[in-house]
Write an enzyme that holds these catalytic residues in place. Structure first.
Site, mmCIF file in Angstrom:
data_model
loop_
_atom_site.group_PDB
_atom_site.id
_atom_site.type_symbol
_atom_site.label_atom_id
_atom_site.label_comp_id
_atom_site.label_asym_id
_atom_site.label_seq_id
_atom_site.Cartn_x
_atom_site.Cartn_y
_atom_site.Cartn_z
ATOM 1 N N ARG A 23 0.847 -1.207 0.000
ATOM 2 C CA ARG A 23 0.000 0.000 0.000
ATOM 3 C C ARG A 23 0.873 1.245 0.000
ATOM 4 N NH1 ARG A 23 -5.323 -1.323 -0.639
ATOM 5 N NH2 ARG A 23 -5.868 -3.177 0.541
ATOM 6 N N THR A 64 11.573 -1.738 0.227
ATOM 7 C CA THR A 64 12.289 -2.571 -0.725
ATOM 8 C C THR A 64 11.382 -2.837 -1.919
ATOM 9 O OG1 THR A 64 13.421 -4.658 -1.101
ATOM 10 C CG2 THR A 64 11.687 -4.686 0.549
ATOM 11 N N HIS A 65 11.988 -2.769 -3.133
ATOM 12 C CA HIS A 65 11.205 -2.866 -4.362
ATOM 13 C C HIS A 65 11.906 -3.822 -5.331
ATOM 14 C CE1 HIS A 65 8.460 -1.612 -7.505
ATOM 15 N NE2 HIS A 65 9.498 -1.514 -8.311
ATOM 16 N N ALA A 117 6.229 10.704 -0.829
ATOM 17 C CA ALA A 117 4.793 10.632 -1.122
ATOM 18 C C ALA A 117 4.479 9.947 -2.451
ATOM 19 C CB ALA A 117 4.204 12.042 -1.099
ATOM 20 N N GLY A 118 5.489 9.715 -3.285
ATOM 21 C CA GLY A 118 5.240 9.110 -4.590
ATOM 22 C C GLY A 118 5.221 7.589 -4.534
ATOM 23 N N ASP A 162 7.187 4.600 -5.152
ATOM 24 C CA ASP A 162 8.560 4.092 -5.332
ATOM 25 C C ASP A 162 9.495 5.162 -5.894
ATOM 26 O OD1 ASP A 162 7.649 1.537 -4.465
ATOM 27 O OD2 ASP A 162 6.957 1.083 -6.483
HETATM 28 C C1 GRF Z 1 9.246 -8.408 -2.334
HETATM 29 O O1 GRF Z 1 9.799 -8.732 -3.583
HETATM 30 C C2 GRF Z 1 8.895 -6.958 -2.257
HETATM 31 O O2 GRF Z 1 9.822 -6.104 -2.834
HETATM 32 C C3 GRF Z 1 7.617 -6.955 -3.033
HETATM 33 O O3 GRF Z 1 6.926 -8.084 -2.583
HETATM 34 C C4 GRF Z 1 7.875 -9.057 -2.161
HETATM 35 C C5 GRF Z 1 7.579 -9.411 -0.739
HETATM 36 O O4 GRF Z 1 8.154 -10.618 -0.388
HETATM 37 N N1 GRF Z 1 6.919 -5.715 -2.918
HETATM 38 P P1 GRF Z 1 8.034 -11.193 1.118
HETATM 39 O O5 GRF Z 1 6.611 -10.996 1.577
HETATM 40 O O6 GRF Z 1 9.022 -10.437 1.975
HETATM 41 O O7 GRF Z 1 8.395 -12.635 0.984
#
Ligand code: GRF
Length: 198
Positions: A89, A106-107, A140-141, A143
């Site tokens: 979210r 993390t992305h 606020a954006g 990612d």
């Molecule tokens: C990760 O790759 C995260 O960057 C992405 O969803 C995944 C979550 O993995 N938004 P987990 O729930 O930590 O196993």
């Protein structure tokens, strides 16, 4: 004193697990919050006796009420850092104001390429030969915040979304733990788009 971190999860929580399993962490996970009651990350936290909270958007009258409840729940744990580890979210203004430059996400792509909820699928569909993962400060954006670290993952000809995401997540977990460790030990400075951990 270890830094206090709160972790936000929406799904399986393997990134959370990596944070919990890190040897000699410079932090203590003081609470795990999810927008979904069925997030397996909550079970992982409970196994360690860590307080959990569910703040479901559907239980709030609107997005701003949800944002306020989320901020309140997080502030009760008095975290030094908030870590979004697979939290699906967009955070609202109350949460962002409560923890300025103190929220990490993390992305699973090399930002600014492929932001949003389907980063792995989008990278495959585009046909890029390398992708990876990014850990960044949250603004606020979607990612868009200043980047703290990135790791590259090569795409194989026979990759599908699942196989590629699994390989990305191996890198992602290691990068997230290392970055959170460094942030908790040294903090970070932000100058425009440039975030530096001294
Ligand atoms: C990760 O790759 C995260 O960057 C992405 O969803 C995944 C979550 O993995 N938004 P987990 O729930 O930590 O196993």
């Amino acid at each position: 004193m270890p830094a206090r971190i709160a972790v936000l999860v929406s799904g399986s929580g393997t990134n959370l697990q990596a944070l919990l399993d890190a040897p000699d962490p410079a932090y203590e996970v003081v609470g795990v919050l999810s927008d979904r009651a069925d997030a397996h990350g909550l079970v992982r936290a409970q196994h360690r006796g860590i307080p959990v909270e569910v703040v479901d958007l559907g239980d709030s009258t609107d997005r701003s009420a949800w944002d306020a409840r989320l901020a309140e729940a997080l502030q009760a744990w008095e975290p030094d850092w908030v870590v979004c580890a697979g939290f699906m979210r967009i955070l609202g203004p109350c949460v962002l104001a409560a923890f300025p430059s103190r929220i990490v996400n993390t992305h699973p792509a090399l930002l600014p390429a492929f932001p949003g909820a389907h980063a792995v699928r989008d990278a495959l569909a585009y046909g890029v030969r390398v992708t990876g993962c990014t850990v960044h400060l949250v603004d606020a954006g979607v990612d868009t915040g200043p980047i703290l670290d990135q790791r590259v993952v090569c795409i194989r000809d026979d990759d599908d979304e699942e196989s590629l995401h699994e390989r990305i997540k191996v890198e992602e977990r290691a990068m997230l733990v290392e970055t959170v460790q460094r942030l908790c030990q040294h903090g970070c400075t932000v100058d425009g788009r440039k975030a530096t951990i001294p």
